[in-house]
Design a protein around this motif. Structure first.
Motif, PDB file in Angstrom:
ATOM      1  N   LEU B  20       6.750  -9.698  -8.988  1.00 32.57           N
ATOM      2  CA  LEU B  20       7.104  -8.896  -7.952  1.00 32.57           C
ATOM      3  C   LEU B  20       8.215  -9.441  -6.955  1.00 32.57           C
ATOM      4  O   LEU B  20       8.160 -10.762  -6.808  1.00 32.57           O
ATOM      5  N   GLN B  21       9.081  -8.758  -6.758  1.00 34.87           N
ATOM      6  CA  GLN B  21       9.497  -9.411  -5.011  1.00 34.87           C
ATOM      7  C   GLN B  21       8.997  -9.209  -4.270  1.00 34.87           C
ATOM      8  O   GLN B  21       8.309  -8.649  -4.252  1.00 34.87           O
ATOM      9  N   PRO B  22       9.451 -10.412  -3.492  1.00 34.18           N
ATOM     10  CA  PRO B  22       8.487 -10.933  -2.046  1.00 34.18           C
ATOM     11  C   PRO B  22       8.653  -9.562  -1.475  1.00 34.18           C
ATOM     12  O   PRO B  22       7.601  -8.758  -0.699  1.00 34.18           O
ATOM     13  N   ASP B  23       9.687  -8.458  -1.158  1.00 37.82           N
ATOM     14  CA  ASP B  23       9.440  -6.956  -0.932  1.00 37.82           C
ATOM     15  C   ASP B  23       8.439  -6.444  -0.952  1.00 37.82           C
ATOM     16  O   ASP B  23       8.438  -5.382  -0.932  1.00 37.82           O
ATOM     17  N   GLU B  24       8.940  -6.430  -2.733  1.00 37.46           N
ATOM     18  CA  GLU B  24       7.454  -5.137  -3.110  1.00 37.46           C
ATOM     19  C   GLU B  24       6.359  -5.778  -3.486  1.00 37.46           C
ATOM     20  O   GLU B  24       5.403  -4.623  -3.039  1.00 37.46           O
ATOM     21  N   LEU B  25       5.565  -6.981  -3.246  1.00 33.00           N
ATOM     22  CA  LEU B  25       4.472  -7.033  -2.753  1.00 33.00           C
ATOM     23  C   LEU B  25       4.366  -6.876  -1.701  1.00 33.00           C
ATOM     24  O   LEU B  25       2.485  -6.606  -1.376  1.00 33.00           O
ATOM     25  N   ASP B  26       4.647  -6.823  -0.593  1.00 30.39           N
ATOM     26  CA  ASP B  26       4.522  -6.317   1.138  1.00 30.39           C
ATOM     27  C   ASP B  26       4.508  -5.082   0.788  1.00 30.39           C
ATOM     28  O   ASP B  26       3.734  -4.565   1.106  1.00 30.39           O
ATOM     29  N   ARG B  27       5.343  -4.101  -0.331  1.00 33.46           N
ATOM     30  CA  ARG B  27       5.050  -2.896   0.404  1.00 33.46           C
ATOM     31  C   ARG B  27       3.979  -2.135  -0.995  1.00 33.46           C
ATOM     32  O   ARG B  27       3.171  -1.323  -0.312  1.00 33.46           O
ATOM     33  N   LEU B  28       3.242  -3.274  -2.117  1.00 33.09           N
ATOM     34  CA  LEU B  28       3.056  -2.528  -2.906  1.00 33.09           C
ATOM     35  C   LEU B  28       1.517  -2.950  -1.817  1.00 33.09           C
ATOM     36  O   LEU B  28      -0.047  -2.237  -2.552  1.00 33.09           O
ATOM     37  N   ALA B  29       1.547  -4.175  -1.865  1.00 40.37           N
ATOM     38  CA  ALA B  29      -0.147  -4.724  -0.797  1.00 40.37           C
ATOM     39  C   ALA B  29      -0.121  -3.290   0.834  1.00 40.37           C
ATOM     40  O   ALA B  29      -1.781  -2.356   0.607  1.00 40.37           O
ATOM     41  N   ALA B  30       0.217  -2.538   1.192  1.00 38.01           N
ATOM     42  CA  ALA B  30       0.313  -1.913   2.062  1.00 38.01           C
ATOM     43  C   ALA B  30       0.152  -0.371   1.149  1.00 38.01           C
ATOM     44  O   ALA B  30      -0.969   0.293   1.391  1.00 38.01           O
ATOM     45  N   GLN B  31       0.675   0.160   0.494  1.00 37.84           N
ATOM     46  CA  GLN B  31       0.235   0.935  -0.300  1.00 37.84           C
ATOM     47  C   GLN B  31      -0.782   1.743  -1.273  1.00 37.84           C
ATOM     48  O   GLN B  31      -1.490   1.709  -1.362  1.00 37.84           O
ATOM     49  N   LEU B  32      -0.944  -0.118  -1.897  1.00 37.78           N
ATOM     50  CA  LEU B  32      -2.389   0.050  -2.634  1.00 37.78           C
ATOM     51  C   LEU B  32      -3.514   0.497  -1.785  1.00 37.78           C
ATOM     52  O   LEU B  32      -5.218   0.359  -2.291  1.00 37.78           O
TER      53      LEU B  32
END
Lengths: 525, 98, 532
Positions: B20-32
């Motif tokens: 996962l790219q850094p921006d994906e990690l941020d987005r996923l953390a919020a969504q999860l």
């Protein structure tokens, strides 16, 4: 990842056992000899062309589903029963999730907290005739992985390889994993007990007929866990005080693929652990790889917290709930326990302890039994298998059972000796022909012309020749030195290339060289 | 349930083998975080005495006879392979022995 | 050329009508196939070299196999000409959801990671379809690995709803549902893990059935969540759905979870239902599956359907299934957990996409796996894999996966109690009509709520049907009614659905789909818009 190919420091064995108490844990994987794989109908034969014994299921193709092999379940239950285990009344398969290229689905279908068999034991006979009980934690069903070949790099080993080639023929072959409880109280005999356990297990599995149990082909594989803890002075290895000492950190040695290696690997790990502990170093909880050639282990993968297999019940396979009546029926099919059977056979055959132990160690008990069943006398059968054949197997580096001769052929060979058709030395030549694939013993006798010659005409000529060639010896015999006839017999045998009937030769010589006064008319009839 | 951190998502991505790219990690953390908050209700409804259901239908003991069935040919087996060599699947170098 | 039983436009015919005309040799299978292929060419639109939808069109198909279809159709015609007796649906066209393995035909599951994969084997369902001598037209679009309720998560672009090309056709089986509503095929297959057959049927004005878990083999269906997945039939009428159901269902020794024993005669049940009488049938209204969160027009059509059922002689009672309130939560733990494991096999080693990570000289297998899965999976798939990995990990298993499995038990108990009071249960299929494309993409939870009424059936394994109950007053879009029956009693769906359909179509003077807008007009507008 750390790779340590350098030899680590070790401590002398006597010093190890004086200071430390070893605790073993043995995990044995056995490949079942079912006709098909655990969850699909692909055949399981060894040595096929790569990726020709695969289907959508064992190749992990999208959409494929597993269906349990009935024979695999039956074998698992029989193994459990033979190991004195309880059989689960209800259990499931689970998925063990981790990524690895030789695992087609990237999860292994295995059993986790609901093994088919659990809480058993195996009584193991040691070299001195005593018995040690190894407690069994569980026996569970799972599937094998594919096989990788590492290409490029200097050694063909995994490190430095350029790429790998994967063959999935082995993927999905039924495995039973048999796990011991911590083996405590072994003390200085830990290496011997480890070997004896695997040996006893192999005998048991062979007697059950559930596996080929060929360690060299990988159908029986052993992982040896070992830890050391401080020895409580003045107590026996299995004492309550000793057991109260917490277990040390363990290492898990993989790829231990012969009985001798099991013993050597455990012994090596004991000395390695002890050296580290003595030097105040910690033991790393890790996988170790055993190297048969150098007799050492090297560091593999460190077991870390990152490892999380995320087990959950396999939704594609339904629970198993073996009918108790069926389990009882299977109990009835169990073979006589190998140690008991050995004692019975030893008594039947009248062998000494040492003779019997040699047979056991050579893996020849079944071979001798089958040879006796085919008509040979026990002593003769033993002589062949632990003598000539054992020597040849050893020289060729193969297991005795893998020699290209059947017990029936050995019995037939002995029958020819008993009937006087062959001498012992001729019989060995015939055996050579059988091993070379020249056919049955009788065929080899004919084709190689190895029959004992008892025809008086042929023998008479040879006898006359021997007398003529050795006039001095002949005179000695004539003058009453009967013992000297042996030299003439030898000369005849040499002339006849060993094929002469020695008794007949001796009789003919005695007749020919009888003192003159007693000579009447010598006729050959 | 506590919030799921970016580091946790990164660890999960490692377990799941997804870079996962850094921006994906941020987005996923919020969504999860939002999703886990919504599904957390399951933890409160079923008591100790309720058995878990892993399979919707109560089937047991489904097996097949130990009889061979036709295999794929080597060609069929390798037909989808990104790379093949000598009748085998060619895969990138493997870092560690399992 | 066509006989009296068929409409002039063959694509408007029912499967039952086509089957009859084909058997009577009033029409050839080649003519039928060609008519549908022509329709596909006219309305389905085009795709670029990567398979991505271009322009505004239905885009129900990911792959059309015209040559194979015509060859199969010709073989059927030849067999009939030779006097052979063929199965009922021989020569009838069908569209296959791209989640089913088809030997020799691409199977992508709407994912980039499987682009170009051609399976060396047929799913059992596909083998059954071929054995029935049906003519496979192609593979239909879907949300990637069936994760979604709109087909917007397809890597190859969304399918559009024939009722309004700017709206979603439902998901994950939006391609199959849209292909029916666009008259591109009379029959299609679907899979339903949480509503992927029923919700698309609901928002496209078509019929779809999720059979009892285990009634249709899962062998060859690319698994999403193994304990929830079930394949089923999609069609435009209840009878057509039953005819396909009969072909798809049956015990399969290749699927351990396949049911054995007697399968109910769903075709007979559909025919019995068509008489319009439901005397002696008790219909339970699930209190928890309507009310708040449901669109007004959806509820109005639902009330109307209850009145029709009563008219037909059914007794309507209210039942309560309190644990349904947590069904969605349990579902969104069980599904991602199983999916995270099922989708692990897509690793670039044996088939499918292989992507080498940038900036790495000699990447390891592990690195290639990570890069491929990052590039090959879309956002929704990644989201659910990570969620499932979390729910199964050692510290959280009991709290999440374990608890969800217990909820499953509670839901089964609720169903058992409800079916003690009623023969079938009913609810709206979906809380809303088709929503505009893009509307819920940024809000996963809102998207998940689409399946709130369909999910309990998957958790319990019971069968369910969605069929049209009319158009919503406020937007003129189709509304679906869901019927649920006890496990193994799939025939009850057809009996009740058949009756409701008979009465409603009589009342409307035709089927709901007769009112689907003329697609050629919509496509022309779209084309004008594109050139503007």
């Amino acid at each position: 990842m750390t790779v340590t190919d350098t030899t680590e420091a070790v401590l002398a064995y006597d010093d190890v056992v004086a200071a430390y108490d070893p605790v073993l844990g043995l995990e044995v994987h056995v490949e079942l000899n079912t006709a098909t794989k655990m969850f699909c109908g692909c055949p399981t034969g060894f040595g096929a062309e790569p990726n020709t014994q695969v289907c959508p299921v064992c190749l992990g193709l999208p959409g494929a589903l597993p269906v349990l092999n009935a024979r695999g379940l039956e074998s698992a239950i029989r193994i459990g029963l033979a190991l004195n285990c309880e059989i689960a009344t209800w259990c499931r398969f689970a998925r063990k999730n981790y990524f690895y290229p030789d695992m087609p689905k990237n999860f292994q279908t295995s059993q986790y907290d609901e093994p088919i068999a659990f809480n058993g034991f195996l009584d193991v006979e040691l070299d001195d005739g005593s018995t040690f009980r190894v407690e069994i934690e569980r026996a569970h069903m799972e599937e094998d992985t594919g096989k990788s070949t590492h290409v490029g790099g200097s050694t063909g080993r995994i490190h430095g390889a350029d790429h790998s080639l994967v063959d999935y023929n082995r993927a999905g072959i039924p495995l039973i994993e048999i796990v011991t409880k911590p083996v405590e109280g072994a003390g200085e005999r830990a290496p011997e007990i480890a070997r004896a356990y695997v040996s006893a297990l192999r005998d048991l599995l062979r007697a059950l007929g559930v596996s080929d149990v060929r360690m060299e082909q990988g159908s029986l594989r052993c992982d040896a866990n070992l830890s050391l803890r401080a020895k409580v002075p003045g107590t026996a290895p299995g004492s309550a005080e000793q057991r109260a000492v917490p277990l040390g950190t363990r290492s898990e040695t993989k790829n231990v693929n012969s009985l001798r290696s099991v013993e050597r690997a455990v012994r090596y790990e004991m000395t390695r652990h002890a050296a580290r502990l003595a030097a105040g170093l910690r033991i790393v909880q890790e996988t170790r790889h055993w190297h048969e050639d150098t007799g050492i282990t090297t560091s593999g993968r460190e077991k870390s917290d990152a490892e999380d297999y995320r087990y959950f019940p396999e939704p594609d396979l339904v629970p198993m709930s073996p009918d108790p009546a069926w389990v009882d029926e299977l109990r009835g099919t169990l073979p006589e326990p190998p140690p008991q059977r050995r004692r019975r056979l030893q008594a039947d055959w009248g062998f000494a302890d040492l003779e019997m132990r040699d047979l056991v160690n050579a893996g020849a008990v079944e071979l001798v039994e089958a040879t006796v069943a085919a008509g040979a006398a026990p002593a003769a059968a033993r002589k062949w298998w632990s003598g000539e054949l054992a020597r040849r197997a050893n020289a060729d580096g193969v297991e005795l059972a893998a020699m290209p001769v059947t017990p029936a052929q050995v019995a037939a060979l002995q029958g020819l000796v008993d009937a006087g058709t062959l001498t012992d030395s001729l019989a060995r030549q015939v055996l050579e022909g059988v091993l070379a694939g020249e056919g049955e013993p009788a065929d080899v006798v004919e084709s190689r012309g190895l029959r004992v010659v008892s025809d008086d005409g042929a023998l008479g000529a040879a006898v006359d020749q021997a007398i003529a060639d050795n006039p001095d010896v002949a005179d000695k015999v004539r003058s009453g030195k009967v013992a000297a006839v042996g030299a003439l017999v030898g000369a005849v045998m040499k002339q006849m290339r060993g094929q002469a009937d020695a008794a007949k030769v001796k009789a003919l010589l005695t007749e020919r060289l009888a003192p003159a006064d007693s000579t009447t008319d010598v006729t050959t009839s | 349930m506590s919030a799921i951190s970016r580091e946790e998502v990164s660890h999960l991505a490692m377990l799941a083998r997804i870079d996962l790219q850094p921006d994906e990690l941020d987005r996923l953390a919020a969504q999860l975080d939002v999703i886990l908050d919504a599904v957390a209700t399951v933890t409160q409804v079923a008591g100790e005495d309720v058995p878990a259901t892993s399979h919707p239908m109560p089937l047991t003991n489904v097996t097949r006879p130990d009889e061979p069935r036709p295999c794929l040919t080597q060609e069929e087996a390798l037909s989808g392979a990104p790379a093949a060599e000598a009748g085998r699947f060619r895969v990138p170098r493997i870092l560690e022995e399992d | 050329m066509t006989g009296t039983t068929l409409p002039a436009d063959l694509t408007r015919a029912t499967a039952a009508g086509l089957a009859q005309a084909l058997a009577a040799r009033e029409v050839s299978a080649v003519e039928v196939a060609q008519a549908h292929l022509d329709r596909i060419a006219a309305v389905d639109g085009t795709r670029d070299a990567d398979g991505v939808a271009t322009g505004k069109a239905v885009h129900a198909f990911l792959h059309v196999c015209a040559e194979n279809a015509l060859a199969d159709a010709k073989a059927v015609d030849d067999a009939r000409a030779a006097g052979q007796t063929l199965p009922v649906l021989a020569g009838v066209p069908i569209a296959v959801k791209d989640v089913m393995a088809t030997r020799g035909l691409p199977t992508t599951c709407g994912s980039r990671i499987l682009q170009g994969w051609v399976p060396p084997y047929d799913a059992t369902v596909v083998a059954n379809i071929r054995a029935a001598r049906m003519v496979v037209l192609g593979k239909t679009n879907m949300d990637e690995f069936a994760m979604g309720s709109s087909t917007e998560h397809s890597a190859y672009g969304p399918t559009r709803n024939p009722w309004d090309l700017d709206r979603i056709p439902g998901g994950s089986g939006g391609g199959s549902a849209a292909s029916l509503a666009a008259f591109e095929t009379p029959l299609a297959t679907g899979t339903d893990t949480g509503g992927s057959i029923r919700q698309p049927a609901s928002v496209t004005g078509t019929v779809g059935v999720k059979p009892t878990y285990g009634a249709v083999s899962r062998y060859g269906l690319v698994a999403l969540a193994s304990s929830l997945d079930q394949a089923g039939p999609c069609a435009r009428t209840v009878l057509d759905t039953a005819l396909l159901h009969q072909v798809m269902a049956g015990h399969d020794p290749m699927d351990s979870t396949s049911l054995t024993g007697e399968y109910p005669d769903v075709v007979a049940a559909a025919r019995a239902g068509a008489t319009g009488s439901l005397d002696g049938v008790t219909v339970g209204v699930v209190r928890e599956l309507s009310g708040d969160g449901y669109q007004a027009g959806v509820l109005r059509r639902f009330e109307e359907s209850l009145a029709v059922l009563t008219e037909a002689g059914a007794k309507v009672v209210e039942v309560s299934c309190p644990s349904f309130a947590v069904a969605l939560a349990a579902y969104y733990l069980i599904l991602p957990s199983e999916a995270s494991s099922n989708l692990a096999k897509f690793d670039a080693m044996r088939y499918g996409l292989r992507v080498e990570p940038g900036g790495v000289a000699a990447p390891t297998a592990e690195q290639v796996m990570g890069a491929t899965r990052a590039a090959g999976f879309g956002d929704e798939v990644k989201r659910r894999i990570i969620l499932g990995t979390y729910a199964l990990s050692s510290g959280y298993y009991d709290a999440y996966y374990g608890s969800a499995q217990k909820v499953r038990t509670l839901i089964q108990r609720d169903f058992a109690a409800a079916f003690g009071q009623a023969d079938v249960l009913v609810s709206p299929t979906s809380p809303t009509t088709a929503f505009p494309l893009g509307d819920k993409l940024e809000n996963p939870l809102a998207m998940y709520l689409q399946d709130v009424a369909t999910i309990p059936a998957n958790l319990a394994g019971v069968p369910g049907m969605s069929l049209p109950s009319g158009l919503a007053d406020e937007d003129g879009l189709p509304v679906g009614l869901q019927i649920l029956a006890p496990a193994g009693a799939d025939d009850r769906l057809y009996r009740v659905g058949g009756a409701l359909e008979a009465i409603l179509t009589a009342r409307w003077g035709g089927s709901v789909l007769d009112r689907v807008p003329d697609l050629s007009a919509a496509l022309a507008t779209a084309a004008n818009g594109a050139t503007r």
